[in-house]
Design a protein around this motif. Structure first.
Motif, PDB file in Angstrom:
ATOM      1  N   VAL A 366       2.605   3.422   5.173  1.00  0.00           N
ATOM      2  CA  VAL A 366       2.043   2.114   5.507  1.00  0.00           C
ATOM      3  C   VAL A 366       2.787   1.012   4.763  1.00  0.00           C
ATOM      4  N   ALA A 367       3.056   1.241   3.483  1.00  0.00           N
ATOM      5  CA  ALA A 367       3.744   0.231   2.681  1.00  0.00           C
ATOM      6  C   ALA A 367       5.137  -0.068   3.219  1.00  0.00           C
ATOM      7  N   ARG A 368       5.758   0.947   3.798  1.00  0.00           N
ATOM      8  CA  ARG A 368       7.141   0.789   4.279  1.00  0.00           C
ATOM      9  C   ARG A 368       7.220   0.229   5.692  1.00  0.00           C
ATOM     10  N   THR A 369       6.262   0.524   6.528  1.00  0.00           N
ATOM     11  CA  THR A 369       6.414   0.254   7.962  1.00  0.00           C
ATOM     12  C   THR A 369       5.529  -0.855   8.506  1.00  0.00           C
ATOM     13  N   THR A 370       4.656  -1.429   7.682  1.00  0.00           N
ATOM     14  CA  THR A 370       3.791  -2.504   8.163  1.00  0.00           C
ATOM     15  C   THR A 370       3.769  -3.647   7.163  1.00  0.00           C
ATOM     16  N   VAL A 371       3.268  -4.795   7.620  1.00  0.00           N
ATOM     17  CA  VAL A 371       3.047  -5.943   6.740  1.00  0.00           C
ATOM     18  C   VAL A 371       1.683  -5.754   6.086  1.00  0.00           C
ATOM     19  N   GLU A 372       1.641  -5.829   4.769  1.00  0.00           N
ATOM     20  CA  GLU A 372       0.410  -5.543   4.043  1.00  0.00           C
ATOM     21  C   GLU A 372      -0.232  -6.809   3.483  1.00  0.00           C
ATOM     22  N   SER A 373      -1.531  -6.727   3.275  1.00  0.00           N
ATOM     23  CA  SER A 373      -2.269  -7.771   2.568  1.00  0.00           C
ATOM     24  C   SER A 373      -3.434  -7.116   1.845  1.00  0.00           C
TER      25      SER A 373
END
Length: 509
Positions: A366-373
């Motif tokens: 998730v950290a690598r492939t999406t924009v996080e918040s």
């Protein structure tokens, strides 16, 4: 760590020729792992032992691995004397790490290794645990106890962007699962899975499970194999809030093969997860997703497929939605040893709960492939520890969706799975519509130290429709993934049930 350490002890004993355990552990503390650099192979003579309970020691990370005394070089494979040897399904277990890599990286993601036993066809293992030492396993087909040759070779072409990929080898062992083992039938029918071209970067096969139940005819056995992949490239996975809300996780979970087998192990019937598009020019691998509504369980064809390995039928991960094809092969031949599947009435995701390291790898993805918040009011993805996973079985009439919410002690906010906290009003997005499933509630950072003080269900009905009503007592479990990726079941506060109006019809996702 109980099961994984059990495997490590077995590895040490086998590799050292059965020396006293205390002395072996002491010697292991001073050893260094064997280092494989580039494409130079390592080969070892390994004595296979009888393993009647393979599901007691399965794949997963090892925090403090001991280093086994490996016997370098291979003699001709030979079993023990007929009266002393056992024949069964072989399992190769390797404790490996790939220094300088992590599944969270955009470039140095993983290393791929080829593994052979006695010169048989190689299978591939993707070291998705990166620099963390971990046990990886593969089945090898029919094997006899005694001395065998295990060869491990790094494949630079399939490994990530590394000038010279390196693998540390801490231990190698071989187990022979006898026919009398409760796990034998499920193990010997596990599918040979060919991965997609991106299997070492974004579609790794995390874990496979098998469920085994009596067939309705009263004499045969039903086997069902489910694979948990690191992600789903298309469909729900393209919008993290959808994937989180609809399934309660960011992995992809697919039941890929179902079989009916006789007591002797003969396959009577088999079906695989098809996208209904095997004949399209781009199929398999390159097709992004199957047409909407086309997924179904197709009969496994009687001919035209790659040769089976014993009773192991061959499948290929063929789309971004991880649908299967029984035709053709790829460079990734994956022979993962299945773990025990969920019990009757449990969600498929319970396998992740029982092997919580899967949450850690998925979190790296998730950290690598999406924009996080980390904002709990944002629809953007957070990390797993920020979410409360809700496993629930709710049955009601007159409902279009069911929202679940919690309050934390000292906070009057209702944090809900449909993001009522984002706009200040219920969105009623139908992430959960009833029945047994999972969803998530995004919570503020640091919520782990707080008590969940209230739990609420909102039964949303259509405008002008009947008042929604429960038809049975809800069954709810609150699951916490901690910062160190263990799983805790949270205490349930008193449940309140209210009704609402469905505001959003949902989207065809």
């Amino acid at each position: 760590m109980q099961f994984r350490s059990g495997l490590l002890v077995a590895t040490l004993v086998v590799a050292s020729g059965g020396m006293a355990l205390g002395a072996d552990v002491a010697a292991a503390a001073s050893r260094q792992p064997v280092v494989l650099v580039g494409s130079a192979p390592g080969s070892w003579s390994v004595t296979a032992y009888v393993d009647p309970h393979p599901q007691r020691h399965v794949e997963g990370p090892v925090r403090h691995p001991q280093v086994a005394a490996l016997r370098a070089g291979c003699a001709e494979a030979r079993g023990g004397r007929e009266s002393e040897s056992a024949i069964g399904e072989g399992i190769v277990s390797l404790t490996l790490s790939a220094p300088g890599t992590t599944w969270a990286s955009s470039t140095k993601i993983s290393v791929d290794v080829d593994v052979q036993v006695d010169g048989r066809g190689a299978q591939q293992i993707v070291l998705f645990q990166g620099a963390q030492p971990a046990v990886y396993q593969g089945y090898v087909g029919r094997l006899r106890t005694g001395s065998h040759c295990v060869i491990v070779k790094v494949d630079p072409k399939r490994s990530s962007d590394l000038a010279e990929p390196v693998v540390d080898v801490f231990g190698v062992s071989l187990g022979v699962v006898p026919r009398s083992s409760p796990a034998y039938l499920g193990l010997t029918h596990a599918p040979v899975m060919y991965g997609r071209t991106s299997s070492a970067q974004r579609d790794a096969q995390l874990i496979t499970d098998v469920t085994q139940n009596p067939d309705a005819n009263g004499k045969d056995t039903d086997l069902s194999y489910t694979v948990i992949w690191t992600r789903e490239d298309v469909g729900d996975g393209t919008v993290p809030a959808y994937e989180w809300g609809l399934w309660g996780r960011m992995t992809d979970v697919e039941t890929v093969l179902q079989e009916v087998v006789t007591p002797s192990g003969r396959i009577v019937k088999a079906a695989y997860l098809s996208c209904g598009c095997e004949k399209l020019p781009l199929y398999p691998d390159a097709l992004p997703a199957p047409p909407i509504g086309s997924e179904y369980d197709a009969p496994y064809p009687a001919s035209g497929t790659p040769a089976a390995l014993g009773d192991h039928l061959v499948l290929r991960d063929a789309t971004g939605n991880n649908d299967m094809s029984p035709y053709k092969t790829t460079g990734y031949r994956l022979q993962q040893v299945p773990v025990a599947g969920p019990a009757d009435g449990q969600a498929r995701e319970v396998v992740m709960d029982e092997h919580p390291w899967t949450y850690g790898i998925s979190n790296q993805d998730v950290a690598r492939t999406t924009v996080e918040s980390s904002d709990p009011r944002s629809l953007l993805a957070g990390g797993y520890p920020q979410y409360l996973i809700v496993d629930l079985d709710v049955n009601a009439t007159g409902t279009k969706s069911v929202a679940v919410g919690v309050q934390l002690r000292g906070d009057a906010t209702w944090w809900t799975n449909d993001y009522a906290q984002t706009a200040g009003i219920p969105t009623t997005f139908p992430f959960y519509t009833g029945g047994h499933g999972r969803t998530v509630i995004k919570l503020p950072a640091g919520w782990h130290s707080k008590q969940i003080s209230a739990l609420r269900l909102v039964l949303n009905g259509r405008i002008g429709g009947p008042t929604p009503k429960l038809t049975s007592r809800p069954v709810i479990h609150l699951i916490e993934v901690t910062d160190d990726y263990s799983v805790r079941m949270r205490r349930l506060p008193k449940l309140t049930v209210t009704t609402g109006t469905q505001l959003l019809p949902g989207l065809p996702i």
